[in-house]
Each structure stands twice: as structure tokens, then as C-alpha cells.
Write a protein that holds these residues in place. Structure first.
Motif, PDB file in Angstrom:
ATOM      1  N   GLN A   1       7.888   7.852  19.600  1.00 23.62           N
ATOM      2  CA  GLN A   1       7.280   6.571  19.217  1.00 23.62           C
ATOM      3  C   GLN A   1       7.508   6.324  17.733  1.00 23.62           C
ATOM      4  O   GLN A   1       7.586   7.259  16.944  1.00 23.62           O
ATOM      5  CB  GLN A   1       5.769   6.594  19.485  1.00 23.62           C
ATOM      6  N   TRP A   2       7.600   5.033  17.384  1.00 25.32           N
ATOM      7  CA  TRP A   2       7.682   4.627  15.975  1.00 25.32           C
ATOM      8  C   TRP A   2       6.359   3.984  15.590  1.00 25.32           C
ATOM      9  O   TRP A   2       5.916   3.022  16.221  1.00 25.32           O
ATOM     10  CB  TRP A   2       8.799   3.615  15.764  1.00 25.32           C
ATOM     11  N   LEU A   3       5.697   4.487  14.552  1.00 25.64           N
ATOM     12  CA  LEU A   3       4.452   3.901  14.062  1.00 25.64           C
ATOM     13  C   LEU A   3       4.439   3.941  12.538  1.00 25.64           C
ATOM     14  O   LEU A   3       4.931   4.900  11.934  1.00 25.64           O
ATOM     15  CB  LEU A   3       3.227   4.677  14.571  1.00 25.64           C
ATOM     16  N   PHE A   4       3.870   2.922  11.920  1.00 25.36           N
ATOM     17  CA  PHE A   4       3.675   2.964  10.477  1.00 25.36           C
ATOM     18  C   PHE A   4       2.536   3.935  10.192  1.00 25.36           C
ATOM     19  O   PHE A   4       1.581   4.037  10.961  1.00 25.36           O
ATOM     20  CB  PHE A   4       3.347   1.568   9.935  1.00 25.36           C
ATOM     21  N   TYR A   5       2.627   4.637   9.058  1.00 27.42           N
ATOM     22  CA  TYR A   5       1.679   5.736   8.824  1.00 27.42           C
ATOM     23  C   TYR A   5       0.231   5.262   8.695  1.00 27.42           C
ATOM     24  O   TYR A   5      -0.700   6.043   8.845  1.00 27.42           O
ATOM     25  CB  TYR A   5       2.098   6.535   7.579  1.00 27.42           C
ATOM     26  N   LEU A   6       0.013   3.974   8.436  1.00 29.85           N
ATOM     27  CA  LEU A   6      -1.349   3.437   8.319  1.00 29.85           C
ATOM     28  C   LEU A   6      -1.903   2.940   9.650  1.00 29.85           C
ATOM     29  O   LEU A   6      -2.990   2.355   9.685  1.00 29.85           O
ATOM     30  CB  LEU A   6      -1.367   2.290   7.299  1.00 29.85           C
ATOM     31  N   ASP A   7      -1.176   3.173  10.751  1.00 29.59           N
ATOM     32  CA  ASP A   7      -1.648   2.726  12.067  1.00 29.59           C
ATOM     33  C   ASP A   7      -3.027   3.326  12.352  1.00 29.59           C
ATOM     34  O   ASP A   7      -3.246   4.524  12.129  1.00 29.59           O
ATOM     35  CB  ASP A   7      -0.649   3.172  13.142  1.00 29.59           C
TER      36      ASP A   7
ATOM     37  N   THR B   1      -4.419  15.205   1.876  1.00 34.21           N
ATOM     38  CA  THR B   1      -5.717  14.822   2.442  1.00 34.21           C
ATOM     39  C   THR B   1      -6.045  13.350   2.221  1.00 34.21           C
ATOM     40  O   THR B   1      -6.735  12.741   3.028  1.00 34.21           O
ATOM     41  CB  THR B   1      -6.837  15.677   1.829  1.00 34.21           C
ATOM     42  N   ASP B   2      -5.548  12.766   1.111  1.00 28.99           N
ATOM     43  CA  ASP B   2      -5.915  11.374   0.816  1.00 28.99           C
ATOM     44  C   ASP B   2      -4.887  10.368   1.321  1.00 28.99           C
ATOM     45  O   ASP B   2      -4.927   9.200   0.972  1.00 28.99           O
ATOM     46  CB  ASP B   2      -6.086  11.191  -0.691  1.00 28.99           C
ATOM     47  N   LEU B   3      -3.966  10.827   2.178  1.00 31.84           N
ATOM     48  CA  LEU B   3      -2.886   9.958   2.635  1.00 31.84           C
ATOM     49  C   LEU B   3      -3.412   8.734   3.382  1.00 31.84           C
ATOM     50  O   LEU B   3      -2.873   7.640   3.282  1.00 31.84           O
ATOM     51  CB  LEU B   3      -1.930  10.743   3.530  1.00 31.84           C
ATOM     52  N   PHE B   4      -4.487   8.923   4.145  1.00 28.15           N
ATOM     53  CA  PHE B   4      -4.974   7.851   5.011  1.00 28.15           C
ATOM     54  C   PHE B   4      -6.164   7.101   4.405  1.00 28.15           C
ATOM     55  O   PHE B   4      -6.858   6.371   5.108  1.00 28.15           O
ATOM     56  CB  PHE B   4      -5.363   8.422   6.377  1.00 28.15           C
ATOM     57  N   LYS B   5      -6.397   7.279   3.100  1.00 29.43           N
ATOM     58  CA  LYS B   5      -7.566   6.638   2.497  1.00 29.43           C
ATOM     59  C   LYS B   5      -7.486   5.107   2.526  1.00 29.43           C
ATOM     60  O   LYS B   5      -8.512   4.430   2.486  1.00 29.43           O
ATOM     61  CB  LYS B   5      -7.760   7.121   1.061  1.00 29.43           C
ATOM     62  N   ASP B   6      -6.263   4.561   2.613  1.00 27.29           N
ATOM     63  CA  ASP B   6      -6.105   3.100   2.627  1.00 27.29           C
ATOM     64  C   ASP B   6      -5.961   2.541   4.029  1.00 27.29           C
ATOM     65  O   ASP B   6      -5.654   1.364   4.209  1.00 27.29           O
ATOM     66  CB  ASP B   6      -4.872   2.710   1.796  1.00 27.29           C
ATOM     67  N   LYS B   7      -6.160   3.399   5.035  1.00 30.95           N
ATOM     68  CA  LYS B   7      -6.025   2.939   6.413  1.00 30.95           C
ATOM     69  C   LYS B   7      -7.177   1.991   6.762  1.00 30.95           C
ATOM     70  O   LYS B   7      -8.311   2.230   6.347  1.00 30.95           O
ATOM     71  CB  LYS B   7      -6.035   4.160   7.352  1.00 30.95           C
TER      72      LYS B   7
ATOM     73  N   THR C   1       0.829  -1.208   0.000  1.00 27.34           N
ATOM     74  CA  THR C   1       0.000   0.000   0.000  1.00 27.34           C
ATOM     75  C   THR C   1       0.860   1.254   0.000  1.00 27.34           C
ATOM     76  O   THR C   1       0.560   2.229  -0.688  1.00 27.34           O
ATOM     77  CB  THR C   1      -0.926   0.007   1.237  1.00 27.34           C
ATOM     78  N   SER C   2       1.959   1.223   0.754  1.00 29.77           N
ATOM     79  CA  SER C   2       2.810   2.411   0.866  1.00 29.77           C
ATOM     80  C   SER C   2       3.499   2.752  -0.445  1.00 29.77           C
ATOM     81  O   SER C   2       3.955   3.876  -0.633  1.00 29.77           O
ATOM     82  CB  SER C   2       3.867   2.200   1.959  1.00 29.77           C
TER      83      SER C   2
END
Length: 823
Positions: free
Chosen positions: A199-205, A254-260, A36-37
Motif C-alpha cells: 500500500q502507498w500512504l502518506f506518513y501523516l495518514d 518519537t515526534d514524527l507523528f506530532k503533526d498528524k 508539514t513534511s
């Protein structure tokens, strides 16, 4: 060391490690968050306005058929289902625009000649095809966002909102400190000078959101309790005010998290019992209790502890899809050990007795998501995984056990040994083999030097003594700097940011595809360190890293003006070193970058302290390679195979004694003519025909067949291949040596082949192991006929050897198609 001396090569190499351990890498397709990334924001079905190749002053509407990295496969509207005029183009170089651009900019929309007869009324046709159509996003086609993966736009300094792990109804602002392939190092706003709570998190968290999310969903914007006491309430309010003022400049797309993943509704109640893995220490499965229900999406669970003097509660927020929560008896049913709660009397834990003792009920099976075993992981597979005890570490991991959707991973090389950790197959803390190297992050190598066999490495280095590469100012390596042109720290000049201008001409030595994958910039920082990193990235982006290293190496006859740094390159299993001169002060950086570019015969603006926004001042995009070499190239017929200075100081690695040199045959590679429908405006930069590719090291050119075999095969015609003439590197002639196989006779037209037919064909060849990729990517006969070497390498993630072998069979199908069915 003296030229030609051998040293131990201690760098970790995945290929050698897999070979030595007899293990296999977990399939790339099993890491959905990584896939996805890598999406670029374009999707099949989107429409654009595209320049018509035959008339660059006119445009027509085209639809995206498929995407492959920064390449789009397009079809002009009006061709219907006819795929014969499909064409590939490069987002970075082609004349592409969102729907409506022509009208806004007074450009002409005109039906291409090939479909003029099919569209008698242009206006009526456009109204029909554009009704309800989805335009390609304008921000991906213009300005700094053009052609970029949206993920690349989460730059250090970007702000996000992070839900509180102890109270899901609260969130606080975090700033991105570092972005490693979508894995973000986050720091709470207000703690700029402290990394204690990073903290370390993947952007789709699921707990990470865009700024403004809390207000939109009625959640409270409050700093977590752990840091709240560090500042006054007035300070926190002032920080919030500042964030709102700077929201626009620090926002992410704005659409960065659309696949979360979407969080569904749960059915847990307070007091219910279950089995759980503590995400902070995921080594055992323990009894746990639903401590609190916040709303229909979030609830808190606590790992059970029966001790009267128990330490801090091990509680954390969950949602219905949270990993590591199981129904009562799940461990028993799967033959796994359940760790009794601390303070539990006796060793034999029994759920029925425990529930009766606690007066609690077990959470019903319906509360938990169904688990799947269809994920591609198998025991003994290797991957890369985050160490849960120290999230800064990414380690080599081995799958030691599988149960449903869960893996037990043994981490190798961690600073402190940890037990096997339990992770979901959908965890965003696991990555495919090579992920760290691809993203420039340090992978913890195994403790036992299994792969550190003694081997010779070639040394490319002038014989005279060089200054030590360690004579750099202490403490600058991790110093955070402003992005001004010239920074002074403790009296030392520091380098400005060095930008990689991906649109500029990359020349014969550098692979355009790999250049496009480089970061937007490096630095600012200490000049020596920044320039060393830049040169290392360029070497790794070369067709032949050893050759670029040789071009950059310090000429022993040259005057000494800067600082000597030892750089490394690997090529075809051999390692090379050379001393390269870099400058020490900011005022000399621009000139250094320009001269280095000219050395590599690329655009002088390919990298340097100046960012190329729209058009390169060198006008490199319109120069052909011939003209470019005339302006910026060097001597035409030099022997690149040996370093400057008379006698070679490049010694081949692991020379085999008494091995006769085989006679080299002559091979020819013909370029494929451009399709008239292509709109790829990439400058002619293919290394075909360039001096850099015509010459080769003697040690790299041994042929694998005996002289007798060569004589037997002299009468056979050699296979020739067609490659698209963009800057994707075709193989050198010695790499594509293939004999014509027995003529292929097809029973059916490949244009009509289904995915199953393609798979069946591949399984009948020596590329049978690749059939799974074709099945996964649903490549039918029409798609098969469109494949070329560059697309095969990029889209299927294949190394050059297997890719060439596969293309050999694809070319056989194409030839048979033209001979049997083209008419």
C-alpha cells in the motif's frame, strides 16, 4: 549522433506545459501535508546553546526566531525585542547544542560583549530565562539526525503499525519499502517476498502509527484477514516476537507523528444514511449506510447496493474527519449528480422515497464537519495526483470542478483512462507541481505531446563511436540487494551504497543548498546504474548543470577504462548531452568517486562508499576556497565555455539568424562582510570570484538591450547587491544587471511597518504578484530588512529571476532606511 546534430526533446517540462496550455499551477500553500513534511523539527521559541562568534571557546543561550530549511534565525537571550543582532546559521555547520550541553561538557557559558551591561548577574538571568523553556531536540543537533528533516529518518526497513481498513480495532506491522517525500510504500510484515498487498500512504495518514501504538491504546495486533491464511498462527506469533526484538533498530523518531491530524469523537449511529464517495473508486457520489460503529472514533460505512446477487461489499472504515462523506441531499444542493444504488428501480432517485423504502433515517447535519471554500484551488489549475486505480502512478491533474472542500480532477497520462476523480482539498494524495521531480519519482506525462515541440538540443559528445549505454545486465535494475561492500549477482559485481556527505565542501560548481536536499545514499545495485543515478543527481544539483556535464564528459583523447553512459542536463531552456565514463566493478567505485569529486573541485569525500559521520578526513570544513583550489583545483584560467579537444562540439540551441552580438558591460558583485554576531561556520565555498563563474558560454550571454539603449544608459550607476558569503550561489553578473531606480523616499520607518504596510509597498512595485506570499508568511518591516537573495529563493520558493527583481526593491528599502532613519 554527430556533434551539433539536433534531436527531438521528449522529456516532460512543467514550465513549458503550463505555458502551452495557458494554465496555472495550484499554489504550494494549498498542500498542507507537503508543507508539514518539510518542517525540520525546530520551532520558534526553542532555545539552544550557541558558540559566541567573538570567542569560539564560550557559549551563550539563544532563542530560535524563525526557521528556513536548514537555516535558523537566532537571537541571543538578553537582547529582548531588539532584532539588530539577529543572525542566521546553518544547522549542519554551526556550533549548536541543546540546553545543558555546556554543563555536561564543561564548556563556558558567558554573556556576549554586546549585552554584558544588561545582565549584571549571569546565574540569576539564566535561571529566569530557562525556567520552563523548551530546548531544541538533542537528536536534531547531534549524530546522523543533525539538521535533518525528521521525515528523512523514515528509511526503508523502518517499521510502523497500520490500522485495518476493514476493522479499525485491529492493526498490523508494516515495513517501509520506499519513502518518496513522505509518501510511503508499505508492506505487511511477514510478506517480505510478495508485493501483492503493498500500500502507498502518506506518513501523516490517520491510520498509520508508531510501533507500540496498538498496545498503548488497547487495540489488537493481528494480520488482516486478507493475508492471515498465508501463514500459520505460530508463524505470525514468531514474526511478532522478532519485531519486538528488533524494535529499537527499526523504530522511527518519537515526534514524527506530532503533526498528524487528531481524530475527534463522532455522533453517527448504525443504520444512518448518507452520501459517500468510495475511496477505492472516487468517481461518483452514492447513497451509503453506517454499517457498524466500533467506538466513539471509528465507524464503518457501506456503499448501498440493492442487487440480490451483489458482489463483495464496498465497505470501509471512517472517522468524523474522513473525506468523501456528506449529508443526505448534499449533491442536490450543489447541483451534482447522485448515482442511484445498483438495483434501484428507475433512474430518478429520490431521497425521501428511498429513506421510507429502507425504513432508515438520514444522518443529521451535525454529524459532519463544516466544509470550507478557502483553500486556494481554482478551476483549470494544474497539480500532481495519485491515480486511485493504480496508486503506483502519480499523474498530471487538472481541476475541472470545485464544490466546497472538494475538487474534481481530470488525470492525464494514466495507463488506463479514468473518469474525473473526487478528492478533498486536504487529501494527502495530491501534490504541487514539481513534487515528483523534487523527490525523484516518475510523473506520468500527458498522452498528447502538447509540449513536445521540435526543438534543437545541444549535444556535448566526443565524435568517436561510444559503446551503447544499454549494455548492462538485464534484470538488475530493480533487484533488491544487501548493503555489503561488494555484491555478486549472476557473476556480476554490484556497487556498494554511495553516500552523499552533505557536510563536506561542495566546491564552485555544486549548489550547497541543492546538495543538502539529495538523499542520504543511493544503491546498492548494478555499478553502471548506481553511478549513473549519482552523477545525474550531482548534475541537477549544480549552479549550471550544463557546465558540470561538460566537466564530467569523456575526453576523446583519454584512454578507455570503463563504460560510456549518456547523461543529460538542462540549463536556461536548452538541453545538453554528453557521454560520461563510469566504472563497472565495485573495487573501482571508491577511486572513481574520489576522482570525480576532484574534477568538480569539491571535497574528495563529498560522495562515495564511505559515510562521513562527524569530521571529514580531508578537514575540508576549515579550508578556504583559495586553499581548496590550490589543493584540489585545476587549471586557473581555462575556458570552461568550450569542451576539451580544440573545436567546440557544443552547439547552441535555436540560434537566431542575423542577430547582432551585443556588447557586454562590466558588472561587479561585492560580498557583504560577515556580521560579528554570525555563527555560520560554513566553509567559504561561494562561487563568487571563481573561474567557474567568471567564464560563460557565448550563447548564454546575449544582452537584452540594444546598443543604442546601452549608450543612453552608460551614465547611470549600476546597482550592486550584497549577498551572504556562504555557499548559496549569488547570481552571475549578467543575471543581476539592474539600473538604479528613482531614489526611494519613505514616509515611515520600515522597522515599524506592519505586514499590511509591506504588502502595500510591494503592490506599488512590479513585484505586486508576490505580495500574497508576504501576507501568507506574515513578513513585517523588520523581517523585510533581514531578507537576502538566498533566503528569498529558499523560503519563498522563487526562481532566480523573480527573486533578484524582488531583492532589488528590498535593497532600495534598505538604502532608504539607512539614509533616512538609521541615525
Amino acid at each position: 549522433s554527430d556533434a551539433g546534430s539536433s534531436v527531438d526533446e521528449m522529456e516532460f517540462n512543467w514550465d513549458e506545459y503550463l505555458e502551452d496550455t495557458g494554465a496555472t499551477a495550484a499554489p504550494h500553500g494549498s498542500f498542507k501535508h507537503v508543507d508539514t513534511s518539510l518542517q525540520n523539527g525546530f520551532a520558534p521559541g526553542m532555545k539552544l546553546e550557541v558558540a559566541v562568534k567573538s570567542d569560539q571557546n564560550t557559549y551563550w543561550v539563544a532563542t530560535i526566531i524563525t526557521t528556513c530549511g536548514q537555516l535558523l534565525l537566532l537571537r541571543y537571550d538578553g537582547y529582548g525585542e531588539d532584532r539588530k543582532a539577529d543572525f542566521w546559521c546553518d544547522i549542519m555547520t554551526a556550533d549548536l547544542h541543546p540546553i545543558g550541553w555546556c554543563e555536561q561538557n564543561k564548556k563556558i557559558l558567558k554573556v556576549p560583549e554586546g549585552i554584558k551591561d544588561k545582565i549584571p548577574d549571569q546565574e540569576e538571568f539564566l535561571q529566569r530565562v530557562l525556567k520552563g523553556a523548551c530546548s531544541a531536540p538533542a537528536n536534531l543537533l547531534e549524530g546522523l539526525h543533525r539538521g535533518k528533516n525528521p521525515l528523512d529518518l523514515i528509511a526503508p526497513g523502518s517499521r510502523l503499525e497500520l490500522q485495518n481498513i476493514r476493522d479499525s480495532l485491529e492493526a498490523w506491522i508494516v515495513t517501509v519499502v520506499e519513502n518518496v517525500g513522505g509518501r510511503l510504500k508499505l508492506r505487511y510484515e511477514g510478506l517480505e517476498d510478495s508485493d501483492k498487498f503493498d500500500q502507498w500512504l502518506f506518513y501523516l495518514d490517520p491510520f498509520l502509527h508508531q510501533v507500540g501504538w496498538a498496545a498503548q491504546h488497547g487495540y489488537s495486533l493481528q494480520p488482516p484477514l486478507a493475508i492471515r491464511s498465508l501463514r500459520s498462527e505460530a508463524d505470525w506469533q514468531e514474526i511478532l516476537k522478532k519485531v519486538k526484538e528488533e524494535e529499537e533498530e527499526s523504530s522511527v523518531p518519537t515526534d514524527l507523528f506530532k503533526d498528524k491530524p487528531v481524530i475527534g469523537v463522532h455522533s453517527f449511529s448504525e443504520g444512518m444514511k448518507l452520501e459517500a464517495v468510495d475511496p477505492m473508486a472516487p468517481f461518483v457520489i452514492s447513497p451509503a449506510t453506517v454499517l457498524k460503529v466500533f467506538n466513539d472514533k471509528y465507524f464503518m460505512i457501506e456503499i448501498d447496493d440493492l442487487r440480490a446477487d451483489r458482489p463483495t461489499s464496498q465497505s470501509y472504515i471512517c472517522h468524523v474527519n474522513s473525506a468523501g462523506i456528506f449529508p443526505v441531499q448534499w449533491s442536490l444542493k450543489n447541483g451534482l449528480n447522485l448515482s442511484p444504488p445498483p438495483g434501484y428501480p428507475g433512474q430518478d432517485f429520490d431521497w425521501a422515497d428511498y429513506l421510507k423504502q429502507c425504513g432508515a433515517e438520514a444522518a443529521p447535519q451535525s454529524c459532519f464537519p463544516s466544509l470550507t471554500s478557502d483553500h486556494g484551488f481554482k478551476e483549470n489549475m494544474k497539480l500532481e495526483a495519485v491515480n486511485p486505480v493504480d496508486p503506483e502512478e502519480v499523474c498530471i491533474a487538472t481541476v475541472t470542478k470545485l464544490k466546497d472542500s472538494y475538487l474534481w480532477l481530470q488525470l492525464e497520462g494514466s495507463k488506463k483512462p479514468v473518469p474525473d476523480c473526487i478528492v478533498s482539498v486536504e487529501s494527502m494524495n495530491i501534490f504541487p507541481v514539481g513534487w515528483c521531480e523534487t523527490n525523484g519519482y516518475q510523473l506520468r506525462p500527458p498522452r498528447k505531446a502538447i509540449v513536445n515541440k521540435q526543438k534543437k538540443i545541444a549535444v556535448v559528445q566526443p565524435e568517436k563511436q561510444i559503446l551503447s549505454s544499454r549494455t548492462v545486465h538485464d534484470g538488475l535494475k530493480n533487484q533488491e540487494l544487501n548493503s555489503s561492500d561488494s555484491v555478486v549477482i549472476n557473476g556480476k559485481y554490484c556497487c556498494p551504497k554511495i553516500y552523499f556527505n552533505h557536510r563536506c565542501f561542495s566546491g564552485p560548481y555544486l549548489n550547497k543548498g541543492r546538495i543538502a536536499e539529495l538523499p542520504q545514499s543511493v544503491g546498492p545495485g548494478n555499478c553502471v546504474l548506481v553511478l549513473k543515478e549519482v552523477l545525474t543527481l550531482l548534475i541537477n544539483a549544480a549552479y549550471k548543470p550544463s557546465r558540470v556535464l561538460r566537466e564530467l564528459q569523456l575526453d576523446e583523447e583519454a584512454a578507455w577504462h570503463g563504460h560510456g553512459e549518456t547523461l543529460k542536463a538542462k540549463y536556461k531552456g536548452k538541453s545538453y548531452r554528453a557521454t560520461v565514463e563510469v566504472v563497472r566493478t565495485a573495487d573501482r567505485v571508491a577511486d572513481f568517486c574520489r576522482k570525480t569529486c576532484i574534477k568538480l573541485e569539491c571535497c574528495p569525500n563529498l560522495f562515495g562508499p564511505q559515510m562521513v559521520l562527524d569530521k571529514c578526513s580531508e578537514n575540508c570544513s576549515v579550508l578556504t576556497k583559495t586553499k581548496y583550489t590550490h589543493y584540489y583545483g585545476k587549471r586557473k584560467n581555462k575556458r570552461i565555455g568550450r569542451p576539451p579537444g580544440g573545436h567546440s562540439n557544443l552547439e547552441a540551441a535555436m540560434k537566431k539568424p542575423n542577430k547582432r552580438r551585443k556588447r557586454r558591460k562590466h558588472f561587479f558583485v561585492h560580498k557583504k562582510k560577515r556580521s560579528s554576531t554570525s555563527v555560520d561556520n560554513t566553509p567559504a565555498g561561494s562561487p563568487q570570484g571563481s573561474g567557474a563563474e567568471e567564464e560563460d558560454d557565448q550563447d548564454e550571454s546575449e544582452l537584452s538591450h540594444s546598443l543604442a539603449q546601452d549608450r543612453d544608459k552608460q551614465k547611470r550607476k549600476l546597482r550592486t547587491f550584497s549577498f551572504s558569503d556562504d555557499e548559496n550561489k549569488p547570481p552571475s553578473p549578467k543575471d543581476i544587471k539592474m539600473e538604479v531606480a528613482e531614489k526611494l523616499q519613505l514616509d515611515s520607518n520600515p522597522l515599524e511597518w506592519s505586514v499590511a504596510d509591506v504588502v502595500r509597498f510591494l503592490k506599488s512595485t512590479d513585484c505586486a504578484p508576490l505580495a500574497r506570499i508576504f501576507l501568507d508568511q506574515e513578513i513585517d518591516g523588520q523581517a523585510l530588512l533581514l531578507l537576502t537573495l538566498p533566503t528569498v529563493q529558499e523560503c519563498m520558493d522563487l526562481k532566480l529571476g523573480p527573486a533578484i527583481k524582488l531583492c532589488h526593491h528590498i535593497e532600495r528599502v534598505k538604502l532608504a532606511f539607512y539614509q533616512q532613519f538609521a541615525n
